[in-house]
Design an enzyme around this catalytic site. Structure first.
Site, PDB file in Angstrom:
ATOM      1  N   CYS A   2       0.856  -1.192   0.000  1.00 47.42           N
ATOM      2  CA  CYS A   2       0.000   0.000   0.000  1.00 47.42           C
ATOM      3  C   CYS A   2       0.890   1.239   0.000  1.00 47.42           C
ATOM      4  CB  CYS A   2      -0.871   0.011   1.253  1.00 47.42           C
ATOM      5  SG  CYS A   2      -1.827  -1.475   1.477  1.00 47.42           S
ATOM      6  N   ARG A  27       1.151   1.720  -5.836  1.00 46.56           N
ATOM      7  CA  ARG A  27       1.335   0.702  -4.784  1.00 46.56           C
ATOM      8  C   ARG A  27       0.016   0.080  -4.340  1.00 46.56           C
ATOM      9  NH1 ARG A  27       6.308   0.823  -2.111  1.00 46.56           N
ATOM     10  NH2 ARG A  27       5.329  -0.157  -0.320  1.00 46.56           N
ATOM     11  N   TRP A  75      -3.943  -1.604  -1.167  1.00 45.50           N
ATOM     12  CA  TRP A  75      -3.997  -2.840  -1.947  1.00 45.50           C
ATOM     13  C   TRP A  75      -4.476  -3.892  -0.972  1.00 45.50           C
ATOM     14  CZ3 TRP A  75      -3.926  -3.926  -6.947  1.00 45.50           C
ATOM     15  CH2 TRP A  75      -3.812  -5.267  -7.336  1.00 45.50           C
ATOM     16  N   ASN A 101       0.658  -0.687   6.191  1.00 46.68           N
ATOM     17  CA  ASN A 101       1.039  -1.458   5.009  1.00 46.68           C
ATOM     18  C   ASN A 101       1.610  -2.761   5.533  1.00 46.68           C
ATOM     19  OD1 ASN A 101       1.840  -2.346   2.496  1.00 46.68           O
ATOM     20  ND2 ASN A 101       3.765  -1.214   2.523  1.00 46.68           N
ATOM     21  N   GLY A 102       1.158  -3.900   4.978  1.00 47.19           N
ATOM     22  CA  GLY A 102       1.721  -5.191   5.394  1.00 47.19           C
ATOM     23  C   GLY A 102       0.624  -6.155   5.799  1.00 47.19           C
ATOM     24  N   GLU A 485       7.087 -20.707 -19.660  1.00 46.40           N
ATOM     25  CA  GLU A 485       7.009 -19.343 -19.119  1.00 46.40           C
ATOM     26  C   GLU A 485       8.186 -18.513 -19.618  1.00 46.40           C
ATOM     27  OE1 GLU A 485       4.993 -17.457 -17.924  1.00 46.40           O
ATOM     28  OE2 GLU A 485       6.084 -15.892 -16.876  1.00 46.40           O
ATOM     29  N   LYS A 489       7.731 -15.021 -21.877  1.00 46.26           N
ATOM     30  CA  LYS A 489       8.319 -13.721 -21.524  1.00 46.26           C
ATOM     31  C   LYS A 489       9.052 -13.125 -22.715  1.00 46.26           C
ATOM     32  CE  LYS A 489       6.487 -12.864 -18.189  1.00 46.26           C
ATOM     33  NZ  LYS A 489       5.497 -13.827 -18.246  1.00 46.26           N
ATOM     34  N   GLU A 492       6.487 -11.978 -25.415  1.00 48.14           N
ATOM     35  CA  GLU A 492       5.577 -10.849 -25.165  1.00 48.14           C
ATOM     36  C   GLU A 492       6.296  -9.529 -24.969  1.00 48.14           C
ATOM     37  OE1 GLU A 492       3.000 -11.147 -21.768  1.00 48.14           O
ATOM     38  OE2 GLU A 492       4.427 -12.336 -20.640  1.00 48.14           O
ATOM     39  N   HIS A 508      11.002 -35.965 -31.197  1.00 46.35           N
ATOM     40  CA  HIS A 508       9.816 -36.352 -31.985  1.00 46.35           C
ATOM     41  C   HIS A 508       9.441 -35.277 -32.992  1.00 46.35           C
ATOM     42  CE1 HIS A 508       9.325 -39.835 -29.441  1.00 46.35           C
ATOM     43  NE2 HIS A 508       9.468 -39.058 -28.386  1.00 46.35           N
ATOM     44  N   LYS A 610      -2.867  -5.620 -19.725  1.00 45.86           N
ATOM     45  CA  LYS A 610      -2.557  -6.282 -18.454  1.00 45.86           C
ATOM     46  C   LYS A 610      -3.665  -7.249 -18.060  1.00 45.86           C
ATOM     47  CE  LYS A 610      -0.279  -7.345 -14.830  1.00 45.86           C
ATOM     48  NZ  LYS A 610       0.813  -8.326 -15.046  1.00 45.86           N
TER      49      LYS A 610
END
Ligand code: AGP
Length: 615
Positions: A2, A27, A75, A101-102, A485, A489, A492, A508, A610
């Protein structure tokens, strides 16, 4: 994660706090609020939604003029986005306001103790427990700083706390543990912020508050103490050279790079509060009874893109730990293949944004078939968790880069927690077996940090390979989704042709792609999986014999691979199932660096969004 701002000085506290919150909105942005002291009372305004919603609220219901204030942009972790759950939280008497925050792990215990003393809680947040405890102590006569030291000593978890006392208009007090707080040192004024972006327009002199320290700021003084009240020794301000934009990225060039480096903290936060002292796993957001979970005879994981690859990793762990068949499905394919779903099926959806249309439509289909649905999500209160029977939030904080990084690692961690939880309730793992995995998981932030600290080799490699046109990524077992993955990356953000394959599948057909100098990344399984390890060594030899440039991702001490790796990238030794948490990081760094060197917009790559809210 946050955004927090505190101010004491001659300026309008509202102006300084709101300006700082705007700089910190990256944040967290599901609610925002401000509290100021005026004539011996506190006034607070808070609103769900972005800061613009708070602006409107303030225009409709202005605050009195004040020179003492705190603010917060949220957040959500505990308690969804709402006006009531927004910070600041006031104590019952209204004398103390606090922002946080936390994650406070022992908030439930503190809340019970205070309710037994007659304190009435109004929100669903962990934060309010700290606010009410602080107010309780101040109402009993403790100065705010002394009360803050007592509260910080009582809390378990990660926190930055900032508070004001209506009866002490010349001071703002804060404390921190495992969550950032910086002091902005001004002339006749002082500031507090989650990071320097909060006050950079007013001062460039800052002090980083240390672990388990409390700071009191007035217009003319900054006093820092330890939790026992002793002075924290000499603290010399440092000068901040960043511009505002750089400060928002923590000094990194891109949000993606910042988020890659946030992964140790993000993984630690995802684990926080999920493993009770009793040795039992506690996933308090799973509102499906153990009895229902024991009746499950199939698990289906449904997701898209990177989240789908996290699901592929999860399959290996969940099947190994629970012995329940686990399928992993691309969300956009799932409901069109007429899947076999019934009340004995547990559907697990994975989504960073919680708004992906393909995934949302898949869970609606699953629920029509009366399956139970658990969401693994990073966005509190998003559509997907709201439409699921239960949710496990990954506490990664906002992910701004379109290319998911900390989202992926924390999704994998949340899947591990779910797998262990299922094994626990189904009696497939003893407490000591769960403890062994949890112990290793708790060591992962430090191991991920070591990979980040040793990343220069990967960055240099990106420079060498930036003009290559095609890349292959190979892996076996959990190394296979890691390869997918790594390839994604590169696609994209660097717009390079890249493909991931199961290493055993190359012969194969795809091996025909291998030609002189082709870069081939290979994720080598830990030697604990001897058969798998030896087979991957053979696969490396196969491609190298055909001219490939082999880049091997391998655990410390594994020298068997040295004769076959043109580039050897090391990671700390980990168990087979946990390897994705360290093996993925070099691939993220490689793609980020290569795209940056090509001059691409790393955070907002072409053609992508996003959150894909269309089918
Ligand atoms: C990952 O880097 C991509 N941005 C994309 O594949 C993403 O993972 C996918 O669209 C799913 O998004 P979600 O996790 O928000 O549902």
């Amino acid at each position: 994660m946050c955004g927090i701002v505190g101010y004491i000085g001659p300026r309008s506290a509202q102006d300084v706090v709101i300006s700082g919150l705007r700089r910190l909105e990256y944040r967290g942005y599901d609610s925002a609020g401000i509290a100021v002291g005026h004539d011996g009372v506190l006034e607070a305004r808070k609103k769900s939604g972005k800061i613009s919603c708070l602006d409107t609220h303030l225009a409709d219901d202005p605050l009195p003029a004040s020179h003492q204030g705190i603010g917060h942009t949220r957040w959500a972790t505990h308690g969804g986005p709402s006006d009531t759950n927004a910070h600041p939280h006031l104590s019952q008497s209204g004398r103390v306001a606090l922002v946080h925050n936390g994650i406070i792990e022992n908030f439930a215990t503190l809340r019970s103790e205070l309710e037994a003393e007659g304190v009435r809680f109004v929100s669903e947040t962990d934060t309010e427990a700290a606010a009410q405890l602080l107010g309780y102590l101040v109402d009993a006569g403790a100065p705010l700083a002394e009360a803050m030291r007592s509260v910080a000593a009582r809390l378990d978890g990660a926190f930055t706390l900032v508070a004001i006392d209506a009866h002490d208009p010349d001071r703002v007090v804060a404390a921190r543990r495992n969550s950032p707080l910086v002091v902005g040192v001004g002339q006749g004024e002082n500031f507090l912020g989650s990071d320097v972006a909060a006050f950079l327009e007013f001062t460039r002199d800052a002090i980083e508050l240390g672990q388990d320290q409390v700071v009191e700021i007035t217009r003319e003084s900054v006093e820092i103490t330890n939790l026992d009240g002793t002075p924290a020794g000499d603290v010399t301000p440092y000068h901040v050279d960043w511009d505002i934009a750089a400060a928002e990225k923590g000094g990194f060039d891109w949000f993606m790079r910042k988020e890659i480096h946030e992964q140790p903290r993000a993984v630690a936060d995802t684990l926080l509060g999920r493993y009770a002292a009793s040795g039992e796993l506690v996933l308090d957001e799973v509102r499906i009874s153990p009895e229902e979970l024991r009746r499950i005879d199939k698990i289906v994981i449904v997701a898209c893109g990177t989240a789908f690859y996290a699901g592929m990793v999860a399959k290996y762990a969940i099947e190994h730990w629970t012995r329940v068949p686990c399928e992993v499905e691309i969300a956009s394919e799932f409901r069109y293949r007429d899947p076999i779903i019934d009340p004995m099926t547990l559907v697990v959806t994975i989504s960073q944004s919680g708004e992906t249309a393909d995934t949302l439509m898949a869970i609606r289909h699953a629920r029509e078939q009366h399956a139970k649905v658990i969401a693994i999500c990073n966005t509190n209160g998003a559509t997907i968790p709201r439409e699921s029977d239960a949710v496990i939030y990954t506490h990664a904080g906002p992910e701004r880069g379109v290319a998911s990084t900390k989202g992926f690692l924390t999704q994998v961690v949340a899947c591990y927690l779910l797998g262990l939880y299922l094994a626990q309730v189904r009696g497939m793992k003893y407490r000591d077996e769960i403890a062994a995995v949890m112990d290793e998981l708790s060591s992962m932030p430090e191991k991920i940090q070591r990979v980040l600290d040793d990343s220069q080799q990967v960055l240099d490699l990106a420079g060498e390979l930036k003009d290559e046109h095609s890349f292959l990524f190979l892996g076996r077992h959990v190394g296979y989704p890691v390869s997918l993955e790594g390839a994604l990356k590169l696609k994209e953000i660097a717009y390079k042709h890249a493909e991931g394959f199961p290493a055993g599948e190359l012969k194969h057909g795809p091996i025909a792609l291998v030609e002189q100098g082709l870069p081939v990344f290979v994720v080598v399984p830990p030697r604990g999986r001897d058969q798998l390890h030896d087979k991957v060594i053979s696969n490396i030899q196969e491609v190298r014999a055909r001219g490939a440039r082999t880049i091997v991702i391998v655990e410390d001490g594994d020298d068997e691979v040295l004769p076959y790796g043109d580039v050897v990238i090391r990671h700390p030794r980990v168990s087979t199932l946990l390897q994705p948490l360290v093996a993925t990081v070099p691939l993220q760094l490689f793609a980020c660096e290569l795209a940056a060197r090509l001059g691409h917009d790393v955070d907002q790559p072409r053609n992508l969004a996003k959150s894909v809210t269309v089918e």
